[in-house]
Motif scaffolding. Structure first.
Motif, PDB file in Angstrom:
ATOM      1  N   VAL A 116      46.490  55.972  -8.734  1.00 32.77           N
ATOM      2  CA  VAL A 116      47.258  55.607  -9.625  1.00 32.77           C
ATOM      3  C   VAL A 116      47.628  54.179  -8.678  1.00 32.77           C
ATOM      4  CG1 VAL A 116      48.267  57.718  -9.687  1.00 32.77           C
ATOM      5  CG2 VAL A 116      49.207  55.824  -7.435  1.00 32.77           C
ATOM      6  N   GLY A 117      48.018  53.009  -9.382  1.00 31.06           N
ATOM      7  CA  GLY A 117      48.595  51.534  -9.685  1.00 31.06           C
ATOM      8  C   GLY A 117      50.036  51.210  -9.253  1.00 31.06           C
ATOM      9  N   LEU A 142      45.339  61.648  -3.432  1.00 28.87           N
ATOM     10  CA  LEU A 142      46.461  60.807  -3.690  1.00 28.87           C
ATOM     11  C   LEU A 142      45.886  59.261  -3.772  1.00 28.87           C
ATOM     12  CD1 LEU A 142      49.258  59.066  -4.927  1.00 28.87           C
ATOM     13  CD2 LEU A 142      50.101  59.387  -3.092  1.00 28.87           C
ATOM     14  N   TYR A 143      44.602  58.486  -4.496  1.00 26.09           N
ATOM     15  CA  TYR A 143      44.407  57.048  -3.764  1.00 26.09           C
ATOM     16  C   TYR A 143      45.585  56.089  -4.898  1.00 26.09           C
ATOM     17  CZ  TYR A 143      39.965  58.910  -2.534  1.00 26.09           C
ATOM     18  OH  TYR A 143      39.190  59.741  -1.957  1.00 26.09           O
ATOM     19  N   TRP A 144      46.567  55.408  -4.208  1.00 23.87           N
ATOM     20  CA  TRP A 144      46.902  54.157  -4.478  1.00 23.87           C
ATOM     21  C   TRP A 144      47.097  52.799  -4.277  1.00 23.87           C
ATOM     22  CZ3 TRP A 144      53.123  55.077  -2.683  1.00 23.87           C
ATOM     23  CH2 TRP A 144      53.812  54.423  -3.340  1.00 23.87           C
ATOM     24  N   GLY A 145      46.881  52.406  -5.086  1.00 24.65           N
ATOM     25  CA  GLY A 145      46.463  50.479  -5.383  1.00 24.65           C
ATOM     26  C   GLY A 145      47.297  49.553  -5.278  1.00 24.65           C
ATOM     27  N   ALA A 146      47.505  48.940  -4.278  1.00 27.39           N
ATOM     28  CA  ALA A 146      48.374  47.757  -4.260  1.00 27.39           C
ATOM     29  C   ALA A 146      47.849  46.065  -4.224  1.00 27.39           C
ATOM     30  CB  ALA A 146      49.716  47.908  -3.717  1.00 27.39           C
ATOM     31  N   ARG A 147      48.603  45.504  -4.178  1.00 27.47           N
ATOM     32  CA  ARG A 147      47.620  44.721  -3.854  1.00 27.47           C
ATOM     33  C   ARG A 147      48.412  43.692  -2.616  1.00 27.47           C
ATOM     34  NH1 ARG A 147      50.203  39.245  -3.600  1.00 27.47           N
ATOM     35  NH2 ARG A 147      51.824  39.903  -4.492  1.00 27.47           N
ATOM     36  N   THR A 148      49.774  44.259  -2.184  1.00 27.70           N
ATOM     37  CA  THR A 148      49.876  44.147  -0.436  1.00 27.70           C
ATOM     38  C   THR A 148      50.518  45.716  -0.165  1.00 27.70           C
ATOM     39  OG1 THR A 148      52.450  43.023  -1.095  1.00 27.70           O
ATOM     40  CG2 THR A 148      50.628  41.796  -1.297  1.00 27.70           C
ATOM     41  N   ALA A 149      50.518  45.596   0.932  1.00 28.13           N
ATOM     42  CA  ALA A 149      51.147  46.898   2.038  1.00 28.13           C
ATOM     43  C   ALA A 149      52.572  46.996   1.455  1.00 28.13           C
ATOM     44  CB  ALA A 149      51.149  46.817   3.138  1.00 28.13           C
ATOM     45  N   GLU A 150      53.159  46.126   1.240  1.00 30.47           N
ATOM     46  CA  GLU A 150      54.653  46.128   0.835  1.00 30.47           C
ATOM     47  C   GLU A 150      55.329  46.629  -0.429  1.00 30.47           C
ATOM     48  OE1 GLU A 150      53.331  43.330   1.818  1.00 30.47           O
ATOM     49  OE2 GLU A 150      53.934  43.509   3.974  1.00 30.47           O
ATOM     50  N   ASP A 201      33.075  67.581 -11.995  1.00 24.37           N
ATOM     51  CA  ASP A 201      34.036  68.217 -11.239  1.00 24.37           C
ATOM     52  C   ASP A 201      35.215  67.962 -11.021  1.00 24.37           C
ATOM     53  OD1 ASP A 201      31.592  70.163 -12.750  1.00 24.37           O
ATOM     54  OD2 ASP A 201      30.739  70.353 -10.949  1.00 24.37           O
ATOM     55  N   THR A 202      35.692  67.515 -11.456  1.00 25.01           N
ATOM     56  CA  THR A 202      36.889  66.146 -10.253  1.00 25.01           C
ATOM     57  C   THR A 202      38.061  66.159 -12.018  1.00 25.01           C
ATOM     58  OG1 THR A 202      35.809  65.878  -9.039  1.00 25.01           O
ATOM     59  CG2 THR A 202      37.690  64.943  -9.101  1.00 25.01           C
ATOM     60  N   ASP A 203      39.238  66.641 -11.162  1.00 21.15           N
ATOM     61  CA  ASP A 203      40.102  65.927 -12.438  1.00 21.15           C
ATOM     62  C   ASP A 203      40.567  65.220 -12.103  1.00 21.15           C
ATOM     63  OD1 ASP A 203      39.673  68.815 -14.064  1.00 21.15           O
ATOM     64  OD2 ASP A 203      40.649  69.906 -13.030  1.00 21.15           O
ATOM     65  N   PHE A 204      40.493  63.869 -12.909  1.00 16.63           N
ATOM     66  CA  PHE A 204      40.944  62.977 -12.834  1.00 16.63           C
ATOM     67  C   PHE A 204      42.848  62.586 -13.278  1.00 16.63           C
ATOM     68  CE2 PHE A 204      37.073  62.409 -11.266  1.00 16.63           C
ATOM     69  CZ  PHE A 204      36.438  61.713 -10.346  1.00 16.63           C
ATOM     70  N   TYR A 205      43.278  61.997 -12.823  1.00 16.66           N
ATOM     71  CA  TYR A 205      45.130  61.838 -13.643  1.00 16.66           C
ATOM     72  C   TYR A 205      45.427  60.348 -12.933  1.00 16.66           C
ATOM     73  CZ  TYR A 205      45.590  66.868 -14.298  1.00 16.66           C
ATOM     74  OH  TYR A 205      45.800  67.957 -15.096  1.00 16.66           O
ATOM     75  N   LEU A 206      44.737  59.474 -13.544  1.00 19.28           N
ATOM     76  CA  LEU A 206      45.413  58.098 -13.599  1.00 19.28           C
ATOM     77  C   LEU A 206      47.284  57.580 -14.147  1.00 19.28           C
ATOM     78  CD1 LEU A 206      42.117  57.014 -15.583  1.00 19.28           C
ATOM     79  CD2 LEU A 206      42.228  58.229 -13.164  1.00 19.28           C
ATOM     80  N   ALA A 207      46.778  56.487 -13.048  1.00 17.54           N
ATOM     81  CA  ALA A 207      48.622  55.456 -13.120  1.00 17.54           C
ATOM     82  C   ALA A 207      48.631  54.387 -13.513  1.00 17.54           C
ATOM     83  CB  ALA A 207      49.990  56.751 -13.497  1.00 17.54           C
ATOM     84  N   MET A 212      44.288  48.790 -16.283  1.00 19.03           N
ATOM     85  CA  MET A 212      43.810  49.157 -14.726  1.00 19.03           C
ATOM     86  C   MET A 212      43.685  50.275 -15.512  1.00 19.03           C
ATOM     87  SD  MET A 212      46.105  50.962 -11.716  1.00 19.03           S
ATOM     88  CE  MET A 212      45.358  51.805 -10.455  1.00 19.03           C
ATOM     89  N   VAL A 213      44.467  51.423 -16.505  1.00 20.43           N
ATOM     90  CA  VAL A 213      43.676  52.474 -16.349  1.00 20.43           C
ATOM     91  C   VAL A 213      42.435  52.510 -17.573  1.00 20.43           C
ATOM     92  CG1 VAL A 213      44.536  54.564 -17.921  1.00 20.43           C
ATOM     93  CG2 VAL A 213      45.832  54.023 -16.469  1.00 20.43           C
ATOM     94  N   LYS A 214      42.218  51.336 -18.333  1.00 22.46           N
ATOM     95  CA  LYS A 214      41.372  51.520 -19.321  1.00 22.46           C
ATOM     96  C   LYS A 214      40.180  51.206 -18.255  1.00 22.46           C
ATOM     97  CE  LYS A 214      39.661  49.172 -23.085  1.00 22.46           C
ATOM     98  NZ  LYS A 214      40.063  47.531 -24.195  1.00 22.46           N
TER      99      LYS A 214
END
Length: 245
Positions: A116-117, A142-150, A201-207, A212-214
């Motif tokens: 997710v982003g 959970l892999y959570w992406g952002a531009r900055t830590a804030e 064999d992994t289920d991915f959920y994108l948001a 980004m999702v595309k």
């Protein structure tokens, strides 16, 4: 799409900051009307009949009649400015929903990975809070992406889950870090691809944003992941627009 879509007037209970530019909005639906959503779905905030804005539900069905949304304020963006002004000045707002097919329907035989982003964390939060304890034999990441830590506006929550659930791991990834950031850097999905034991064999959920999702979806396909294992309501929107098959 849900088959129980309704339009009701929700009471605006509270709006408080989660960070300098992300707000948690608490709505309360009437006890006399059922807004039966499933974790991972979204609703529309109705400004008028021609102007309806989609937002993922950040809370779980167990929290009804309260519904929580995460809304980012973007400078010089009329879209968010109008919504936040409405939520500040009004006592009630109409909502429509629930919508969306991106949801966990039960225990999965595969590891479940959320990529997710930004405020794409909201639907992941809803699903994780409902299913982490319910399915202790499932591994959730959970892999959570952002531009900055804030911009990881609720980073305390996944850290709490890490300590609470042995079947959960969390990976914050920053694309434009300051010198003090010692964690993962780069694009969130590229980091995930490098660190997951297997993409198959992994289920991915994108948001996140539709672009980004595309991009993540197309990269997953290049890696050999089946379409059936990639889930996002953004993908349904792109298919409806003819941009994906």
């Amino acid at each position: 799409m849900s088959d129980n879509i309704i339009r009701i007037s929700a009471h605006i209970q509270n709006k408080f900051p989660l960070s300098k530019d992300v707000f948690s909005v608490q709505l309360r639906v009437p006890a006399s009307q059922s807004f039966n959503f499933r974790a991972g779905q979204y609703l529309l905030l109705v400004l008028n009949d021609e102007d309806k804005r989609p937002f993922s539900i950040a809370s779980t069905p167990a929290e009804l009649p309260n519904i929580y949304l995460h809304i980012r304020s973007i400078d010089n963006n009329p879209f968010t400015e109008q919504i936040l002004q409405k939520l500040t000045e009004s006592e009630y707002i109409d909502i429509e929903g629930p919508f969306g097919n991106c949801q966990l329907s039960g225990k999965s035989p595969n590891p479940v990975v959320f990529i997710v982003g930004g405020t794409g964390f909201a639907p992941a939060k809803s699903m994780l809070e409902q299913f982490l304890e319910k399915y202790p034999d499932n591994q959730f990441s959970l892999y959570w992406g952002a531009r900055t830590a804030e911009e990881l506006y609720h980073a305390d929550l996944p850290l709490l889950w890490v300590n609470q659930y042995i079947n959960f791991d969390y990976h914050p990834v920053i694309s434009d870090p300051d010198p003090l950031w010692s964690g993962a850097k780069g694009l969130v999905h590229q980091y995930a691809f490098q660190h997951l034991t297997s993409l198959l064999d992994t289920d991915f959920y994108l948001a996140g944003s539709i672009d980004m999702v595309k991009a993540i979806y197309l990269d997953l396909l290049k890696e050999g992941v089946s379409k059936e294992n990639i889930h996002s309501d953004m993908l349904d929107i792109l298919r409806a627009q003819g941009e994906l098959i």
